[in-house]
Design an enzyme around this catalytic site. Structure first.
Site, PDB file in Angstrom:
ATOM      1  N   ASP A  21     -24.944  -5.719 -12.993  1.00  6.78           N
ATOM      2  CA  ASP A  21     -25.799  -5.152 -11.947  1.00  6.78           C
ATOM      3  C   ASP A  21     -27.204  -5.759 -11.985  1.00  6.78           C
ATOM      4  O   ASP A  21     -27.693  -6.135 -13.052  1.00  6.78           O
ATOM      5  CB  ASP A  21     -25.866  -3.625 -12.150  1.00  6.78           C
ATOM      6  CG  ASP A  21     -26.383  -2.922 -10.920  1.00  6.78           C
ATOM      7  OD1 ASP A  21     -26.487  -3.544  -9.847  1.00  6.78           O
ATOM      8  OD2 ASP A  21     -26.689  -1.718 -11.030  1.00  6.78           O
ATOM      9  N   ASN A  69     -18.440  -2.157  -2.085  1.00  5.31           N
ATOM     10  CA  ASN A  69     -19.302  -3.283  -1.697  1.00  5.31           C
ATOM     11  C   ASN A  69     -18.978  -3.842  -0.311  1.00  5.31           C
ATOM     12  O   ASN A  69     -19.806  -4.532   0.288  1.00  5.31           O
ATOM     13  CB  ASN A  69     -19.242  -4.424  -2.726  1.00  5.31           C
ATOM     14  CG  ASN A  69     -19.986  -4.129  -4.006  1.00  5.31           C
ATOM     15  OD1 ASN A  69     -19.657  -4.642  -5.071  1.00  5.31           O
ATOM     16  ND2 ASN A  69     -21.014  -3.301  -3.939  1.00  5.31           N
TER      17      ASN A  69
HETATM   18  C1  FPP Z   1     -24.490  -6.233  -8.490  1.00  9.68           C
HETATM   19  O1  FPP Z   1     -25.813  -6.602  -8.217  1.00  9.68           O
HETATM   20  C2  FPP Z   1     -23.620  -7.361  -8.420  1.00  9.68           C
HETATM   21  C3  FPP Z   1     -22.636  -7.547  -7.513  1.00  9.68           C
HETATM   22  C4  FPP Z   1     -22.294  -6.596  -6.450  1.00  9.68           C
HETATM   23  C5  FPP Z   1     -21.824  -8.750  -7.532  1.00  9.68           C
HETATM   24  C6  FPP Z   1     -21.557  -9.292  -8.885  1.00  9.68           C
HETATM   25  C7  FPP Z   1     -21.195 -10.690  -8.749  1.00  9.68           C
HETATM   26  C8  FPP Z   1     -21.598 -11.680  -9.576  1.00  9.68           C
HETATM   27  C9  FPP Z   1     -22.379 -11.515 -10.795  1.00  9.68           C
HETATM   28  C10 FPP Z   1     -21.261 -13.028  -9.316  1.00  9.68           C
HETATM   29  C11 FPP Z   1     -20.028 -13.179  -8.618  1.00  9.68           C
HETATM   30  C12 FPP Z   1     -18.918 -13.395  -9.474  1.00  9.68           C
HETATM   31  C13 FPP Z   1     -17.990 -14.209  -9.057  1.00  9.68           C
HETATM   32  C14 FPP Z   1     -16.738 -14.323  -9.811  1.00  9.68           C
HETATM   33  C15 FPP Z   1     -18.203 -15.028  -7.851  1.00  9.68           C
HETATM   34  P1  FPP Z   1     -26.503  -5.950  -6.960  1.00  9.68           P
HETATM   35  O2  FPP Z   1     -26.361  -6.874  -5.821  1.00  9.68           O
HETATM   36  O3  FPP Z   1     -25.965  -4.579  -6.748  1.00  9.68           O
HETATM   37  O4  FPP Z   1     -27.985  -5.890  -7.435  1.00  9.68           O
HETATM   38  P2  FPP Z   1     -29.072  -4.785  -7.063  1.00  9.68           P
HETATM   39  O5  FPP Z   1     -28.549  -3.477  -7.609  1.00  9.68           O
HETATM   40  O6  FPP Z   1     -30.291  -5.254  -7.778  1.00  9.68           O
HETATM   41  O7  FPP Z   1     -29.216  -4.772  -5.582  1.00  9.68           O
END
Ligand code: FPP
Length: 247
Positions: A21, A69
């Site tokens: 996250d 998501n």
């Molecule tokens: C959460 O951060 C992360 C995600 C929803 C996606 C996780 C994906 C990756 C780390 C990379 C992708 C992996 C592959 C295999 C392509 P957030 O966007 O919720 O962050 P925030 O809470 O700060 O908004």
């Protein structure tokens, strides 16, 4: 002594689960678009997966895209799906070099065709790798997973394959998407949030939880070793007393 040197090699968690996250906040902090944070998140995942495999972790299961998501802005969903395809292509060499088998759990049929094709290619190519299994949770939601297991069991009762009295934990576990792996020993969540967010709800019943304020794109090998050291200092009692465990 370095963090890595402090690790007890006989107490490495067999299965580590991660809620990656903080990509969006990392990007915002630097004035970038959110997609840039996800891209940097892939770099972090490469570092952690490599360190995990090299240090004896057998299963690493990461939350890459939750069923919730899908409700993010379309542009971000598209960026994440493209990133998934390009990363799968790009990281195949790293997976092979480190003998990592790639797997995926979730409602994979809901992913764009391109992602499904690339995923199944990489899964096939890495199928023989024995060092560690890296599982991507994609379009994954734990409540739906449990509900589907309950439905499948109910169907077996309906067809008299199983009686209500016979239903036990093993039956339920056999119908979960994680039926071919042990439960996580350690669950890590980055970015200072203290939530489980519909991730592996059944499977983490006895997992040790580790929370860190570090945002996922900044999470590196040293942060991973810190999490492992914290895990190694816990006493896993499974409901027993400390005295029972150490007579
Ligand atoms: C959460 O951060 C992360 C995600 C929803 C996606 C996780 C994906 C990756 C780390 C990379 C992708 C992996 C592959 C295999 C392509 P957030 O966007 O919720 O962050 P925030 O809470 O700060 O908004």
């Amino acid at each position: 002594m370095s963090l890595k040197e402090q690790l007890h090699t006989d107490k490495i968690p067999g299965h580590v689960a991660i809620i990656m996250d903080g990509n969006g906040r990392w990007a915002k902090k630097q004035g970038f678009l959110r997609a840039r944070g996800h891209k940097k998140g892939v770099d972090a995942l490469r570092k952690v997966a490599t360190a995990a495999a090299k240090n004896g972790v057998k299963y690493l299961t990461v939350y890459a895209f939750s069923s919730e998501n899908w409700s993010r802005p379309k542009a971000e969903v598209n960026a994440l799906m493209s990133l998934l395809v390009s990363s799968l292509k790009k990281e195949l060499g790293t997976l092979q070099k480190n003998e990592i088998r790639l797997s995926a759990i979730g409602d994979l049929a809901s992913l764009p065709e391109k992602c499904q094709v690339e995923l199944s290619e990489v899964r096939k190519t890495t199928a023989g790798n024995k060092r560690m299994t890296l599982t991507l949770a994609l379009s994954y939601g734990s409540k739906a997973e449990i509900m589907n297991a309950v439905r499948a069991i109910a169907q077996k009762v309906h067809t008299k394959e199983l009686s209500v009295e016979e239903i036990n934990e093993v039956h339920l576990e056999q119908h979960l998407l994680t039926h071919d792996m042990p439960p996580p020993d350690l669950l890590i969540r980055t970015s200072g949030e203290h939530r489980i967010s519909n991730y592996l709800l059944w499977q983490i019943a006895y997992a040790e939880l580790y929370f860190t304020d570090t945002l996922w794109p900044d999470f590196d090998e040293e942060d991973f070793y810190k999490a492992l050291l914290s895990y190694q200092n816990r006493e896993r009692r499974y409901g027993k007393t400390s005295e029972q465990l150490n007579p």
